[in-house]
Design an enzyme around this catalytic site. Sequence first.
Site, mmCIF file in Angstrom:
data_model
loop_
_atom_site.group_PDB
_atom_site.id
_atom_site.type_symbol
_atom_site.label_atom_id
_atom_site.label_comp_id
_atom_site.label_asym_id
_atom_site.label_seq_id
_atom_site.Cartn_x
_atom_site.Cartn_y
_atom_site.Cartn_z
ATOM 1 N N SER A 135 15.497 21.303 -16.222
ATOM 2 C CA SER A 135 14.303 22.109 -16.458
ATOM 3 C C SER A 135 14.702 23.383 -17.197
ATOM 4 C CB SER A 135 13.660 22.458 -15.118
ATOM 5 O OG SER A 135 12.894 23.640 -15.236
ATOM 6 N N GLU B 27 10.023 8.271 -16.653
ATOM 7 C CA GLU B 27 8.699 8.880 -16.886
ATOM 8 C C GLU B 27 8.209 8.578 -18.302
ATOM 9 O OE1 GLU B 27 8.106 12.991 -14.784
ATOM 10 O OE2 GLU B 27 10.155 12.883 -15.520
ATOM 11 N N HIS C 50 0.832 -1.224 0.000
ATOM 12 C CA HIS C 50 0.000 0.000 0.000
ATOM 13 C C HIS C 50 0.864 1.271 0.000
ATOM 14 C CE1 HIS C 50 -3.366 -2.671 1.279
ATOM 15 N NE2 HIS C 50 -2.386 -3.245 1.992
ATOM 16 N N LYS D 34 16.700 21.804 -11.029
ATOM 17 C CA LYS D 34 16.019 20.545 -11.307
ATOM 18 C C LYS D 34 16.884 19.506 -12.008
ATOM 19 C CE LYS D 34 12.284 19.491 -10.707
ATOM 20 N NZ LYS D 34 11.014 19.796 -11.365
#
Length: 459
Positions: free
Chosen positions: A278, A291, A157, A284
Site C-alpha cells: 500500500s 483481485e 453459504h 499492508k
Amino acid sequence: MAEKLWDGRFSEKTDQSVEAFTASIAYDRRLYPYDIAGSTAHCQMLARAGIITDDEANRLVTGLETIKGELDRGEFVFDDSLEDIHMHIEARLLEVAGKVAQKLHTARSRNDQVALDVRMYLRDETRRIIELLQRLRTVLVDLADGHRDVVMPGYTHTQRAQPVLFAHHMMAYYEMFTRDQARFGDCLGRIDVMPLGAAALAGTTYPIDRAYVAQLLEFSSVSANSMDAVSDRDFAMEFLAAASIGMVHLSRLSEELVLWSTSEFGFITLADAFATGSSIMPQKKNPDIPEIVRGKTGRVFGALTALLTLMKSLPMAYNRDMQEDKEPLFDAVDTLKACLHINVQMIPRITVNRDTMRRAASVGFLNATDMADYLVGRGMPFRKAHACVGNAVAFALDKGCELDQLALEELKRFSPLINADIFDHLTLTHMIDRRQSLGGTATENVARAIGDARKALDG
Ligand code: ARG
C-alpha cells in the site's frame, strides 16, 4: 494520403473524418501474419489453377515476404486512409512487386479474407490457451499432491459445513479447468474451417481450388456455404462463451485466494513476489493479482455480450458492423491469456497454512453430520438423527464447546444409541476417510484423483 483501391466509381475524395471513423488499422494490424499467409496460399492456388502464371505467383509471394519482413521489424508505415490491414498490405505490394500486385485480389474479397484471418488468428490463440490451461491444471495438481494430508473446512453459504481435504478442494478447480480445456478443444473444431473462396458472398466465377488453400493453411475443412462463410461469427462467440466460463472459474478461485489470505481466514500466504503493498499503510500486503483477475472477468463477459449484440440483427451476408468484432475478441484473448499465465506463476508459490486450516475445521460443529450418520448406523432414521444432533448442537452452543468436547453422559441424553465409540466418528481423520463415495473427499479417493489427473496430463 494513399490512393484508394476501390474509388473508381467515386466522384469525390473520402472525407478525412470518414477515413478516421471507418479505419480499423489501429487494431487489425495484429492480423498481418495471417493476412500474409492467407494471401500467399491464395497466390499459390491461383497459379496452380492456371488463373495466374507461376512467375506472377512467385513475384507476388516474394513481395508478400518482403512486406512481412517490414512488418516484423516495425518498419511498415501505416496510414488511416488505407482502412485496414488487408488494404495496407495490398497497397504496399503494388509498391514492392509492381503491377502484378493488381492480380492478388482475383477471386477474393475482403469479406472472405477477413473471415480467414480472424479464424487463423483465433485458431492459434485457442491452441495457446489450451496449452496454458494444461499448465494451470498441472500446477493445481502439484499443489494438491504436495498437500495431500491438509484438512480444511468445506463451506456452503460461506458457513463451515464439513471437513474436506485441501487437495480435494484444489482438484475441484482442476475439474473445472479440465472442462474449460475440452470446451476450447471443441470450439477449435468449428474455428478450423476455411472460408476463403466465398469471395464477397456468392462464390466466384474462377476455377479456384478451395481444398488446396485449406491444405496449404492446414485447415481441417472448407466452409460449405459462401454466404455463411463470410457472415458467420459464431465461432468467435463460442470462443468468447468458453472464455467467459473459464474466467468464471478463474474468478471463483481468485475470490477464494483473496478470502483465504485475509487475517480472518489465514489459510494461505501469497508469496511476496506475487503480492503488492500500500502507498500509505506500511503493514499492508495485498492480494492484487487475484483481485485483478476477478476484476478482469467483466471485460471478457463484456466481449461476449458485445459480439452477441453485434451479430443478433445482421441480415446476411457481410455487413461492416462486423468490423467491430475484433477489439472485444482481441481484448478477451489477451485478458484470458494474461490471467491464466499469472495464475500458473503464482499458484506454485502459495504457502498453505495447514495448522490454521485444521484448527478451523475443528471448530463450528463440522462433525454434526457424522454424528447423525453414527446414529443412522445404529438404526435411527436419518431425519430423526438430524433432529437429535440438532438438539445436541444447541446444547453444546449453550455450553460454549464442540460436540466432541461433551462428556459421553451428556451425549447419551440425546440418544441411548450413543456409545463411547462415537468419539472416533467425530475426528477429522475419520470424517474425511469415511467419505469414500465416488468423488468424495476420502484420502484414498483424492490420491486416485491425483493419479488419474497425472495420467490425463501426460497422455
Ligand atoms: N476491415 C473489415 C472488417 O474487419 C474488412 C472487410 C471489409 N469489407 C468491406 N466490404 N468493406 O470487417
